[in-house]
Design a protein around this motif. Structure first.
Motif, PDB file in Angstrom:
ATOM      1  N   LYS A   1     -11.409   3.664  -8.757  1.00 27.18           N
ATOM      2  CA  LYS A   1     -11.202   4.539  -9.912  1.00 27.18           C
ATOM      3  C   LYS A   1     -12.234   5.655  -9.878  1.00 27.18           C
ATOM      4  O   LYS A   1     -13.405   5.390  -9.631  1.00 27.18           O
ATOM      5  N   GLY A   2     -11.783   6.864 -10.085  1.00 27.75           N
ATOM      6  CA  GLY A   2     -12.728   7.961 -10.293  1.00 27.75           C
ATOM      7  C   GLY A   2     -13.152   8.746  -9.068  1.00 27.75           C
ATOM      8  O   GLY A   2     -13.603   9.870  -9.203  1.00 27.75           O
ATOM      9  N   ASN A   3     -13.008   8.188  -7.864  1.00 32.79           N
ATOM     10  CA  ASN A   3     -13.470   8.901  -6.670  1.00 32.79           C
ATOM     11  C   ASN A   3     -12.567  10.061  -6.279  1.00 32.79           C
ATOM     12  O   ASN A   3     -13.001  10.995  -5.631  1.00 32.79           O
ATOM     13  N   TRP A   4     -11.285   9.958  -6.656  1.00 35.64           N
ATOM     14  CA  TRP A   4     -10.302  10.933  -6.174  1.00 35.64           C
ATOM     15  C   TRP A   4      -9.603  11.652  -7.326  1.00 35.64           C
ATOM     16  O   TRP A   4      -8.485  12.152  -7.162  1.00 35.64           O
ATOM     17  N   HIS A   9      -7.156  -5.846  -4.832  1.00 38.63           N
ATOM     18  CA  HIS A   9      -6.299  -6.582  -3.890  1.00 38.63           C
ATOM     19  C   HIS A   9      -6.939  -7.877  -3.398  1.00 38.63           C
ATOM     20  O   HIS A   9      -6.377  -8.573  -2.562  1.00 38.63           O
ATOM     21  N   CYS A  64       0.834  -1.212   0.000  1.00 38.04           N
ATOM     22  CA  CYS A  64       0.000   0.000   0.000  1.00 38.04           C
ATOM     23  C   CYS A  64       0.869   1.263   0.000  1.00 38.04           C
ATOM     24  O   CYS A  64       0.524   2.257  -0.641  1.00 38.04           O
ATOM     25  N   MET A  86      -6.595   2.508  -8.530  1.00 42.19           N
ATOM     26  CA  MET A  86      -5.993   1.573  -7.570  1.00 42.19           C
ATOM     27  C   MET A  86      -6.294   0.149  -8.036  1.00 42.19           C
ATOM     28  O   MET A  86      -7.442  -0.159  -8.338  1.00 42.19           O
ATOM     29  N   TYR A 112     -14.595  10.294   4.525  1.00 42.88           N
ATOM     30  CA  TYR A 112     -15.603   9.266   4.837  1.00 42.88           C
ATOM     31  C   TYR A 112     -16.097   9.313   6.279  1.00 42.88           C
ATOM     32  O   TYR A 112     -16.849   8.441   6.698  1.00 42.88           O
ATOM     33  N   CYS A 130       2.070   3.491  -2.966  1.00 40.46           N
ATOM     34  CA  CYS A 130       1.197   4.505  -3.573  1.00 40.46           C
ATOM     35  C   CYS A 130       0.594   5.466  -2.558  1.00 40.46           C
ATOM     36  O   CYS A 130       0.036   6.485  -2.953  1.00 40.46           O
ATOM     37  N   HIS A 131       0.620   5.109  -1.289  1.00 39.50           N
ATOM     38  CA  HIS A 131      -0.033   5.942  -0.277  1.00 39.50           C
ATOM     39  C   HIS A 131       0.935   6.369   0.815  1.00 39.50           C
ATOM     40  O   HIS A 131       1.903   5.676   1.091  1.00 39.50           O
ATOM     41  N   PRO A 161      -4.613   8.943  -2.797  1.00 44.20           N
ATOM     42  CA  PRO A 161      -4.876  10.044  -1.849  1.00 44.20           C
ATOM     43  C   PRO A 161      -4.280   9.778  -0.469  1.00 44.20           C
ATOM     44  O   PRO A 161      -4.208   8.629  -0.028  1.00 44.20           O
ATOM     45  N   MET A 166      -4.832 -10.565  -0.689  1.00 39.56           N
ATOM     46  CA  MET A 166      -4.907 -10.087   0.688  1.00 39.56           C
ATOM     47  C   MET A 166      -6.157 -10.656   1.330  1.00 39.56           C
ATOM     48  O   MET A 166      -7.212 -10.698   0.691  1.00 39.56           O
ATOM     49  N   SER A 190     -13.653  -1.040  -2.082  1.00 31.47           N
ATOM     50  CA  SER A 190     -12.719  -0.358  -2.998  1.00 31.47           C
ATOM     51  C   SER A 190     -11.369  -1.068  -3.043  1.00 31.47           C
ATOM     52  O   SER A 190     -10.776  -1.212  -4.110  1.00 31.47           O
TER      53      SER A 190
HETATM   54  C1  HEC Z   1      -0.752   1.280  -7.530  1.00 32.07           C
HETATM   55  C2  HEC Z   1      -1.085   2.282  -6.535  1.00 32.07           C
HETATM   56  C3  HEC Z   1      -1.928   1.900  -5.360  1.00 32.07           C
HETATM   57  C4  HEC Z   1      -1.752   0.869  -4.464  1.00 32.07           C
HETATM   58  C5  HEC Z   1      -0.696  -0.226  -4.482  1.00 32.07           C
HETATM   59  C6  HEC Z   1      -2.783   1.023  -3.454  1.00 32.07           C
HETATM   60  N1  HEC Z   1      -3.561   2.115  -3.720  1.00 32.07           N
HETATM   61 FE1  HEC Z   1      -5.120   2.765  -2.636  1.00 32.07          FE
HETATM   62  N2  HEC Z   1      -5.537   4.125  -4.057  1.00 32.07           N
HETATM   63  C7  HEC Z   1      -4.763   4.406  -5.166  1.00 32.07           C
HETATM   64  C8  HEC Z   1      -5.423   5.399  -5.973  1.00 32.07           C
HETATM   65  C9  HEC Z   1      -4.892   6.003  -7.275  1.00 32.07           C
HETATM   66  C10 HEC Z   1      -6.636   5.707  -5.319  1.00 32.07           C
HETATM   67  C11 HEC Z   1      -7.744   6.655  -5.791  1.00 32.07           C
HETATM   68  C12 HEC Z   1      -8.756   5.859  -6.637  1.00 32.07           C
HETATM   69  C13 HEC Z   1      -9.955   6.671  -7.046  1.00 32.07           C
HETATM   70  O1  HEC Z   1      -9.794   7.782  -7.559  1.00 32.07           O
HETATM   71  O2  HEC Z   1     -11.089   6.170  -6.854  1.00 32.07           O
HETATM   72  C14 HEC Z   1      -6.672   4.887  -4.111  1.00 32.07           C
HETATM   73  C15 HEC Z   1      -7.699   4.930  -3.184  1.00 32.07           C
HETATM   74  C16 HEC Z   1      -7.658   4.308  -1.947  1.00 32.07           C
HETATM   75  C17 HEC Z   1      -8.631   4.474  -0.898  1.00 32.07           C
HETATM   76  C18 HEC Z   1      -9.915   5.311  -1.014  1.00 32.07           C
HETATM   77  C19 HEC Z   1     -10.944   4.462  -1.747  1.00 32.07           C
HETATM   78  C20 HEC Z   1     -12.244   5.140  -2.049  1.00 32.07           C
HETATM   79  O3  HEC Z   1     -13.153   4.437  -2.521  1.00 32.07           O
HETATM   80  O4  HEC Z   1     -12.400   6.343  -1.833  1.00 32.07           O
HETATM   81  C21 HEC Z   1      -8.239   3.684   0.144  1.00 32.07           C
HETATM   82  C22 HEC Z   1      -8.938   3.500   1.478  1.00 32.07           C
HETATM   83  C23 HEC Z   1      -7.011   3.036  -0.252  1.00 32.07           C
HETATM   84  N3  HEC Z   1      -6.684   3.440  -1.528  1.00 32.07           N
HETATM   85  C24 HEC Z   1      -6.314   2.153   0.519  1.00 32.07           C
HETATM   86  C25 HEC Z   1      -5.305   1.321   0.020  1.00 32.07           C
HETATM   87  C26 HEC Z   1      -4.745   0.182   0.740  1.00 32.07           C
HETATM   88  C27 HEC Z   1      -5.151  -0.247   2.135  1.00 32.07           C
HETATM   89  C28 HEC Z   1      -3.811  -0.375  -0.080  1.00 32.07           C
HETATM   90  C29 HEC Z   1      -2.984  -1.625   0.153  1.00 32.07           C
HETATM   91  C30 HEC Z   1      -3.734  -2.820   0.392  1.00 32.07           C
HETATM   92  C31 HEC Z   1      -3.768   0.430  -1.302  1.00 32.07           C
HETATM   93  N4  HEC Z   1      -4.687   1.433  -1.192  1.00 32.07           N
HETATM   94  C32 HEC Z   1      -2.927   0.178  -2.371  1.00 32.07           C
HETATM   95  C33 HEC Z   1      -3.557   3.815  -5.476  1.00 32.07           C
HETATM   96  C34 HEC Z   1      -3.067   2.673  -4.868  1.00 32.07           C
END
Ligand code: HEC
Length: 119
Positions: A85-88, A100, A44, A97, A66, A47-48, A57, A104, A79
């Motif tokens: 996709k698209g929320n942020w 997973h 995670c 994203m 939220y 990207c975060h 984000p 996981m 998610s």
């Molecule tokens: C390859 C990059 C990437 C990885 C790896 C990733 N994320 Fe994300 N994540 C993003 C992106 C880009 C967004 C925004 C998507 C959107 O616009 O809806 C996001 C959105 C989210 C959100 C908000 C979802 C929503 O519906 O608003 C959460 C919570 C989150 N990620 C948690 C995680 C967790 C926990 C992990 C690991 C298990 C993870 N992410 C792994 C790129 C990633």
């Protein structure tokens, strides 16, 4: 030489996994650290980050967004399982994203979501 390199990489991978498992076990009595270890182990943090937007984000922004949503936990679990996709778009410029759910457990996803929502 190729074979040697392969064995070296394999040994490093096994060592890395062992360390992850040991950290996972020893972090169990601290929910925050436990969630962070799970998030790091599952990529995670590639990207975060908690306080700044990287590719995804900032998790503090996610928590804020939220906070008053009644089904936030289920929504975020979904998610992460299915991908997002698209929320942020206004924050990320349209990155998505990956899903997973096949790499996981549901339990681990729920632990990380509880941690994010409490930020
Ligand atoms: C390859 C990059 C990437 C990885 C790896 C990733 N994320 Fe994300 N994540 C993003 C992106 C880009 C967004 C925004 C998507 C959107 O616009 O809806 C996001 C959105 C989210 C959100 C908000 C979802 C929503 O519906 O608003 C959460 C919570 C989150 N990620 C948690 C995680 C967790 C926990 C992990 C690991 C298990 C993870 N992410 C792994 C790129 C990633």
């Amino acid at each position: 030489m190729l074979q040697f390199n392969f064995l070296l990489v394999l040994a490093l991978l096994i060592t890395a996994c062992d360390t992850g498992d040991a950290m996972r076990e020893s972090s169990k009595n601290n929910p925050t650290i436990h969630a962070r270890v799970i998030a790091a182990d599952n990529g995670c943090m590639g990207c975060h980050a908690v306080g700044v937007t990287v590719i995804g984000p900032a998790w503090k922004l996610v928590a804020k967004h939220y906070k008053n949503e009644p089904d936030s936990k289920a929504l975020l679990i979904n998610s992460i399982k299915k991908g997002g996709k698209g929320n942020w778009n206004n924050i990320t410029g349209g990155q998505s994203m990956p899903a997973h759910e096949n790499r996981m457990s549901d339990e681990d996803i729920a632990i990380v979501v509880d941690y994010i929502l409490a930020l």
